[in-house]
Write a protein that holds these residues in place. Structure first.
Motif, PDB file in Angstrom:
ATOM      1  N   THR A  66      54.872  30.689  35.850  1.00  0.00           N
ATOM      2  CA  THR A  66      53.901  30.014  36.725  1.00  0.00           C
ATOM      3  C   THR A  66      52.498  30.004  36.128  1.00  0.00           C
ATOM      4  OG1 THR A  66      53.749  32.082  37.936  1.00  0.00           O
ATOM      5  CG2 THR A  66      55.052  30.319  38.953  1.00  0.00           C
ATOM      6  N   SER A  67      52.065  31.147  35.573  1.00  0.00           N
ATOM      7  CA  SER A  67      50.685  31.184  35.091  1.00  0.00           C
ATOM      8  C   SER A  67      50.577  30.826  33.604  1.00  0.00           C
ATOM      9  CB  SER A  67      50.084  32.563  35.324  1.00  0.00           C
ATOM     10  OG  SER A  67      50.694  33.504  34.476  1.00  0.00           O
ATOM     11  N   ASN A 111      54.827  33.992  31.423  1.00  0.00           N
ATOM     12  CA  ASN A 111      54.951  33.881  32.873  1.00  0.00           C
ATOM     13  C   ASN A 111      55.113  32.397  33.214  1.00  0.00           C
ATOM     14  OD1 ASN A 111      54.260  33.485  35.603  1.00  0.00           O
ATOM     15  ND2 ASN A 111      53.217  35.461  35.637  1.00  0.00           N
TER      16      ASN A 111
HETATM   17  C1  LIG Z   1      53.236  35.317  37.050  1.00  0.00           C
HETATM   18  O1  LIG Z   1      51.913  35.013  37.409  1.00  0.00           O
HETATM   19  C2  LIG Z   1      51.700  34.924  38.832  1.00  0.00           C
HETATM   20  C3  LIG Z   1      50.285  34.445  39.059  1.00  0.00           C
HETATM   21  O2  LIG Z   1      49.395  34.991  38.163  1.00  0.00           O
HETATM   22  C4  LIG Z   1      51.965  36.295  39.432  1.00  0.00           C
HETATM   23  O3  LIG Z   1      51.789  36.229  40.833  1.00  0.00           O
HETATM   24  C5  LIG Z   1      53.374  36.729  39.091  1.00  0.00           C
HETATM   25  O4  LIG Z   1      53.623  38.038  39.559  1.00  0.00           O
HETATM   26  C6  LIG Z   1      53.636  36.670  37.625  1.00  0.00           C
HETATM   27  N1  LIG Z   1      55.028  36.905  37.357  1.00  0.00           N
HETATM   28  C7  LIG Z   1      55.471  37.854  36.541  1.00  0.00           C
HETATM   29  C8  LIG Z   1      56.933  37.961  36.376  1.00  0.00           C
HETATM   30  O5  LIG Z   1      54.691  38.607  35.978  1.00  0.00           O
END
Ligand SMILES: *[C@@H]1O[C@H](CO)[C@@H](O)[C@H](O)[C@H]1NC(C)=O
Ligand SMILES: *[C@@H]1O[C@H](CO)[C@@H](O)[C@H](O)[C@H]1NC(C)=O
Ligand SMILES: *[C@@H]1O[C@H](CO)[C@@H](O)[C@H](O)[C@H]1NC(C)=O
Ligand SMILES: *[C@@H]1O[C@H](CO)[C@@H](O)[C@H](O)[C@H]1NC(C)=O
Ligand SMILES: *[C@@H]1O[C@H](CO)[C@@H](O)[C@H](O)[C@H]1NC(C)=O
Ligand SMILES: *[C@@H]1O[C@H](CO)[C@@H](O)[C@H](O)[C@H]1NC(C)=O
Ligand SMILES: *[C@@H]1O[C@H](CO)[C@@H](O)[C@H](O)[C@H]1NC(C)=O
Ligand SMILES: *[C@@H]1O[C@H](CO)[C@@H](O)[C@H](O)[C@H]1NC(C)=O
Length: 551
Positions: free
Chosen positions: A315-316, A313
């Motif tokens: 962002t995380s 992911n």
């Molecule tokens: C990635 O992580 C963020 C925060 O935890 C979340 O909001 C988001 O849906 C995630 N993206 C995917 C593609 O899973």
């Protein structure tokens, strides 16, 4: 001749009567042909000479090898040796390497010395530390003599040994010590001499996460580089240092995650490197290529794995979002094609495929507070040893690594300060296992720490109904290992005991026991009723166990 014929006559009494005259005839013919053969020719005399000459040469070679050329002298190993430091503190670090090149593994450990009257060749002040400071010592595995020891840090330190060094540096292998308070140095594994030494400058609120990772050579000096992960205000940052000079490469780079100690460097099937670390309830990751590019500002020749980039992911930086409970340990285990990952959380153990991170099996409920160890229960089939629960409720479980099925389980009450279990491969392609625990029949009133001795039990899968209680130790055990000090002989227990709190320094001891010497005085604990073997027969079977070097 007559004897064998008589025997044949008894077996085939009738047939024989007919055959006898024919055989006699044949014998007569043979005798005649023998008489007719000419005397030995020159050719056969040559053959005879050649035969005796080669026989003589063979005997001569045997004679030279066995009597004239001296055998390489094998240093005599002592069954037991001990080393004591008064007024010291021990740290949980123990490594074995062949330091003096006598083909017997030697032992490296750390201790903090409070008694400055010991005669060291170097004092804390020589290395810029104030006294007392932490020493690293290398002792001979054969007899416990100190090979070298030197001040290495002010206090507790992260240590990583056997780090290869570039060919032109004069040292082939190094131990790197990162002090929690301001020092970062590398010493020659074989001599203890300083290879490089730098002050480390992490801020006051920064905690350094273990372990020190070796990452692919970024500065092209022929030695792997070092990655130090630190955590400050819920942010993990990576610092890269040259493995040959200790110079920092570029700037620190943030991994963009919060995480804990226990990171691993994972190589995917396409050869891309990822740093993985436990982060709360999941597994976080970062590509080493990305980190290098962030740190140096230049493109790196390393690879990314497209499949993993999709899983990560952005962002995380989470890779595996669904673990039940906080991740406590992350470890590599042997997999089918490459290494798989074992995730130990507060509620379950989970085996993840090393390529796509899909769960292979989950073992729950499990309350595992110690890093599992690997061994072999069935020949050549990896098994996992987990300790489920603590104190009086502790259970030792051996799981099949392929399926997660329980192979063997045994309730074995433990003490809080017991060292982790250990295993050693045996010649039959299984492993001997070593567990610490309380004597099971001991009354539960003994559980205050320090009062009850720690008992060391040995187990071998060919005797699943038996535990052998090898020894008991009352002192606080700081580090423990079972190792093969010499290839395929000499299995030994290495124990570092002593106080761990700098407020109460005391006696620190490093002890080696040969496993085989502990067996004759051991106590046999029958787990299953009605085992056919006597206690002595069981001890004999444990004594005859042969060990195997790990490949
Ligand atoms: C990635 O992580 C963020 C925060 O935890 C979340 O909001 C988001 O849906 C995630 N993206 C995917 C593609 O899973
Ligand atoms: C320091 O060590 C020496 C010898 O090992 C011992 O005789 C002495 O009592 C120790 N000093 C202290 C303060 O413990
Ligand atoms: C001090 O050195 C001598 C000789 O080198 C040795 O015999 C003695 O055991 C050493 N003492 C300590 C406390 O290491
Ligand atoms: C101890 O063993 C080493 C080899 O490992 C040898 O060089 C040394 O002489 C031995 N020392 C003693 C006191 O036996
Ligand atoms: C450490 O953190 C505390 C509070 O979080 C802060 O007051 C202090 O200034 C920090 N120290 C340093 C050296 O950053
Ligand atoms: C592990 O231990 C816990 C608590 O001691 C227990 O509830 C659980 O059933 C055990 N798990 C297994 C698989 O035995
Ligand atoms: C434990 O101690 C208590 C009193 O201190 C005693 O009554 C009890 O019998 C002891 N238990 C065992 C198993 O000895
Ligand atoms: C500890 O071991 C010694 C021998 O090594 C034995 O005599 C003693 O009984 C053991 N103690 C306990 C509590 O098992």
């Amino acid at each position: 001749m007559m004897d064998s014929k008589d025997l044949e006559a008894e077996i085939h009494p009738l047939k024989n009567e007919d055959r006898k005259p024919q055989e006699n005839l044949g014998n007569q013919e043979k005798k005649e042909t023998n008489l007719k053969t000419p005397p030995p020719s020159r050719l056969s005399r040559c053959r005879m000479v050649a035969f005796f000459l080669s026989l003589f040469i063979c005997l001569f070679v045997v004679f030279v090898v066995s009597f004239i050329i001296p055998c390489p002298e094998r240093p005599l190993s002592q069954g037991v040796w001990r080393l004591h430091y008064n007024e010291a503190v021990a740290y949980d670090f123990l490594a074995t390497e062949d330091v003096n090149k006598d083909r017997i593994q030697d032992v490296l450990f750390l201790y903090k010395n409070f008694n400055s009257s010991n005669n060291f060749s170097q004092s804390c002040a020589d290395e810029g530390f104030s006294s007392p400071c932490t020493f690293v010592a290398a002792v001979s595995g054969a007899n416990g003599t100190i090979l070298w020891e030197r001040p290495a840090a002010q206090d507790r330190a992260l240590v990583e040994c056997a780090i290869p060094q570039p060919r032109d540096s004069g040292a082939s292998s190094a131990c790197v010590l990162l002090g929690r308070l301001g020092s970062f140095l590398a010493v020659d594994l074989f001599t203890g001499e300083t290879l490089w030494n730098h002050p480390s400058h992490f801020g006051g609120n920064v905690s350094v996460l273990s372990p020190l990772l070796q990452v692919p050579d970024i500065d092209a000096d022929g030695a792997p580089d070092l990655l130090v992960l630190t955590r400050e205000e819920r942010q993990v940052s990576g610092y890269i240092y040259s493995g040959s000079t200790g110079q920092q490469v570029g700037h620190p780079g943030s991994l963009g995650v919060d995480g804990a100690s226990g990171s691993v460097l994972h190589v995917t099937r396409v050869g891309a490197h990822y740093v993985l670390l436990p982060c709360a309830n999941s597994l976080c990751g970062c590509s080493v290529k990305g980190l290098y590019e962030k740190v140096t500002g230049r493109a790196s020749a390393l690879r990314r794995d497209p499949f993993w980039e999709d899983m990560l992911n952005a962002t995380s930086h989470r890779l595996h979002p669904h673990s039940s409970g906080a991740v406590r340990y992350l470890m590599h285990v042997p997999g089918k094609a490459s290494k798989d990952l074992l995730l130990v959380s507060s509620e379950a153990c989970m085996l993840l495929d090393g390529q796509d991170l899909t769960p292979r099996w989950t073992f729950s409920p499990a309350w595992v507070l110690r890093k599992p160890i690997l061994g072999h229960y069935k020949p050549d089939t990896p098994a996992l040893v987990i300790e489920n629960g603590t104190g009086a409720d502790r259970q030792i479980l051996l799981l099949d690594l392929g399926s997660g099925a329980v192979l063997w389980s045994q309730a074995l009450p433990g003490l809080h300060g017991d060292p982790p279990a250990a295993s050693l491969p045996t010649a039959d392609h299984r492993s001997a296992f070593f567990f610490w625990g309380l004597q099971e029949l001991e009354d539960a009133n003994h559980t205050e720490p320090g009062a009850a001795p720690h008992h060391l039990y040995m187990f071998h899968p060919t005797l699943p109904g038996v535990l052998l209680e090898l020894t008991n130790i009352s002192a606080n055990i700081v580090a423990f290992q079972v190792v093969l000090l010499e290839p395929s002989r000499h299995a030994a227990c290495i124990l570092l005991t002593g106080p761990t709190s700098p407020d109460a320094p005391g006696l620190v001891s490093m002890t080696k026991h040969k496993v085989r010497d502990l067996v004759p005085s051991s106590r046999v604990v029958h787990l299953a009723r009605g085992g056919p073997d006597s206690d002595q027969a069981i001890r004999d079977r444990f004594s005859r166990l042969r060990y195997r070097s790990e490949t």
